[in-house]
Design a protein around this motif. Structure first.
Motif, short mmCIF file in Angstrom:
data_model
loop_
_atom_site.label_atom_id
_atom_site.label_comp_id
_atom_site.label_asym_id
_atom_site.label_seq_id
_atom_site.Cartn_x
_atom_site.Cartn_y
_atom_site.Cartn_z
N THR A 135 18.50 86.76 19.26
CA THR A 135 17.58 85.89 20.05
C THR A 135 18.12 84.29 19.68
OG1 THR A 135 15.81 87.33 19.58
CG2 THR A 135 15.27 85.06 20.09
N SER A 136 18.22 83.74 20.58
CA SER A 136 18.72 82.33 20.76
C SER A 136 18.11 81.47 21.75
CB SER A 136 20.41 82.45 20.82
OG SER A 136 20.53 82.93 22.12
N ARG A 137 18.28 80.17 21.76
CA ARG A 137 17.65 79.29 22.42
C ARG A 137 18.70 79.11 23.75
NH1 ARG A 137 12.33 78.47 22.11
NH2 ARG A 137 11.64 78.48 19.70
N SER B 120 21.36 90.15 28.46
CA SER B 120 19.87 89.96 28.25
C SER B 120 18.80 90.90 28.76
CB SER B 120 19.80 88.46 28.75
OG SER B 120 19.89 88.40 30.37
N ALA C 287 22.29 81.60 17.35
CA ALA C 287 21.29 82.43 17.32
C ALA C 287 20.19 82.04 16.37
CB ALA C 287 21.51 84.08 16.91
N THR C 288 19.05 82.14 16.65
CA THR C 288 17.66 81.94 15.67
C THR C 288 17.30 83.01 15.06
OG1 THR C 288 16.24 82.50 17.76
CG2 THR C 288 17.01 80.14 17.28
N ARG C 289 18.05 84.21 15.55
CA ARG C 289 17.43 85.46 14.85
C ARG C 289 18.53 86.55 15.24
NH1 ARG C 289 13.16 88.31 12.29
NH2 ARG C 289 13.06 90.42 12.44
N GLN D 125 17.51 86.93 25.31
CA GLN D 125 17.88 88.07 24.19
C GLN D 125 19.29 88.25 24.55
OE1 GLN D 125 15.97 89.27 21.90
NE2 GLN D 125 14.39 87.59 22.62
N LEU E 296 13.49 81.32 24.83
CA LEU E 296 14.30 82.13 24.18
C LEU E 296 15.28 83.10 25.08
CD1 LEU E 296 11.58 82.93 21.02
CD2 LEU E 296 13.86 81.55 21.12
N GLN F 90 21.42 92.57 17.83
CA GLN F 90 20.60 92.08 19.08
C GLN F 90 20.51 90.74 18.51
OE1 GLN F 90 19.33 95.15 17.44
NE2 GLN F 90 20.80 96.26 19.24
#
Length: 352
Positions: free
Chosen positions: A58-60, A8, A108-110, A84, A82, A56
Motif C-alpha cells: 500500500t503506497s501513496r 494494482s 510503501a506505507t504498508r 495497491q 492510496l 502486497q
C-alpha cells in the motif's frame, strides 16, 4: 525496456484457496530428474516454494511534477490517494529476512508478506539499493521459516534450465520454467546492468521473485521484462546472484550500500571513428573528489589501481565498488603523456 510494475487490480487467491496450497514440504534428494530429455520440476518446486512469498504493498500515489486533478491543481495539503500493488520475494534466513525488488516496495506505507501457507506478516523495510533495484524486508515469524540460499550465477551457462517462482498478477505460488537465453545484458537501467536473460515466463507481479537453478539455489532475482503488451513475451531479466550478494550483505549490516564516487561524467573513447580502450572525462563536478585531485575534462583514464579500464562503464563500476575514503591510483593520458594521479574516493550521493 519495461520493468514489471506491481499490479494494482490483480486478483488474489482467497484465504480458503490459499490454505489449500502446500505448507513446508519435505526436501527432495538430488536435483530435478529428467524424463524423455526434458526436466521434471516437481521435486524442485516442492522443495523451494515454501520459501517464496507474495508481497502486497500500500503506497501513496505519486505524480511527476505538479500534482493535478481533473479540476486543476490538487488543493494544498490534500493527501494523495492510496494505491495497491503486488510483487514477489523469497526468504533467505529462517528468522524472516526477505529479498525483493526495490521498485516493488517503493515508497510503501504498508508492506504485507504472505507465505506459501497463507500466513500474512507485516514487513519492515531494512533497506534498499536503487542502483541494483534490490530491497530487504524483515518479518517476525512465530517459528523458523523455510529459506533458500544464493547460488553462484557465474557458474551458469547459456542454455541451462532455470525455474522462476513468484506472484504473477497476484495469483501467488506460481512457477514457470525456461532456459538462460543470454548473460551480461545491458538494458539501460543503470551502471550495474549485468542481467541474466531468460525465456521463463515472467509477468507483472513476478518482480522480486527468485530464479532457481536445478539445484534449488537462487541464481537471479527477477526484475524486468521486455514486452510490447506488458505481459511475458519470453524475454525476462534477472539480477545475477553474484551482483546481489554483496548488496544484500551490506543492507543486512547497515541498511544501506555505500558506494565510491569520483564526481565526473565519462564516455567511451573514440579516435577517428574507432573505439579506444579507456574512459574519457567529459566533465568534472565542482568540489568533487575528481576536482580536488586535479582531473580535467579530456583526460583519458586507462587504468584504476593498475587494472585496465576499457570503457566508461568499467570505470564507473570499478569506482562504485570501492569504499568511500579509500585512495586509489588512476592512470590517464593527458595531452599525449601518461600520468598517474591519486584520488581519494568520495561517497556516492543518494539517487533520491
Amino acid at each position: 525496456m519495461t520493468a514489471p510494475q506491481p499490479s494494482s487490480d490483480s486478483p488474489r487467491l482467497s484465504r480458503r484457496a490459499a490454505l489449500l496450497l502446500p505448507g513446508v514440504l519435505a526436501a527432495c534428494s538430488g536435483p530435478a530428474r529428467a524424463q524423455r530429455g526434458l526436466p521434471d520440476f516437481a521435486d524442485l518446486a516442492e522443495r523451494v516454494l515454501p520459501a517464496v512469498v507474495s508481497i502486497q504493498v500500500t503506497s501513496r500515489e505519486t505524480t511527476g511534477g505538479a500534482a493535478e486533478s481533473r479540476g486543476g491543481p490538487v488543493e494544498r495539503g490534500r493527501r494523495a490517494p492510496l494505491v495497491q500493488g503486488a510483487g514477489s520475494g523469497f526468504i533467505i534466513e529462517p528468522a524472516g529476512i526477505v529479498v525483493t525488488n526495490g521498485h516493488v516496495v517503493g515508497n510503501a506505507t504498508r508492506v504485507t508478506v504472505t507465505t506459501q501457507d497463507g500466513t500474512d506478516y507485516v514487513a519492515r523495510l531494512i533497506g534498499a539499493d536503487e542502483l541494483t533495484d534490490l530491497a530487504l524486508l524483515r518479518i517476525t515469524p512465530r517459528a523458523p521459516l523455510a529459506a533458500v540460499s544464493l547460488g553462484v550465477s557465474g557458474n551458469m551457462r547459456v542454455g541451462q534450465w532455470v525455474m522462476a517462482a513468484g506472484n504473477p498478477f497476484g495469483l501467488g505460488g506460481s512457477i514457470t520454467s525456461g532456459i538462460i537465453s543470454a548473460r551480461g545484458r545491458d538494458i539501460g537501467a543503470g551502471p550495474f546492468d549485468d542481467f541474466i536473460q531468460t525465456d521463463a515466463p515472467i509477468n507483472p507481479g513476478n518482480s522480486g521473485g527468485p530464479l532457481f537453478n536445478m539445484q534449488g539455489e537462487v541464481i537471479g532475482i527477477n526484475t524486468a521484462i521486455y514486452s510490447p503488451s506488458g505481459a511475458s513475451a519470453g524475454i525476462g531479466f534477472a539480477v545475477p546472484s553474484d551482483l546481489a550478494r554483496p548488496v544484500i550483505e551490506a543492507l543486512l549490516r547497515g541498511g544501506r550500500v555505500d558506494r565510491g564516487w569520483l564526481g565526473v561524467s565519462v564516455s567511451d573513447a573514440e579516435e577517428q571513428g574507432r573505439r579506444q580502450r579507456g574512459a574519457v572525462i567529459m566533465g568534472v563536478e565542482r568540489g568533487s573528489p575528481a576536482a580536488r585531485a586535479g582531473l580535467r575534462q579530456g583526460d583519458l583514464v586507462t587504468a584504476l589501481n593498475g587494472e585496465a579500464v576499457t570503457t566508461s562503464r568499467a570505470l564507473v563500476r570499478g569506482v562504485a565498488v570501492l569504499p568511500p575514503g579509500e585512495t586509489v591510483r588512476l592512470t590517464l593520458q593527458r595531452a599525449g603523456r601518461v600520468q598517474e594521479i591519486a584520488v581519494q574516493i568520495g561517497r556516492r550521493p543518494s539517487e533520491g
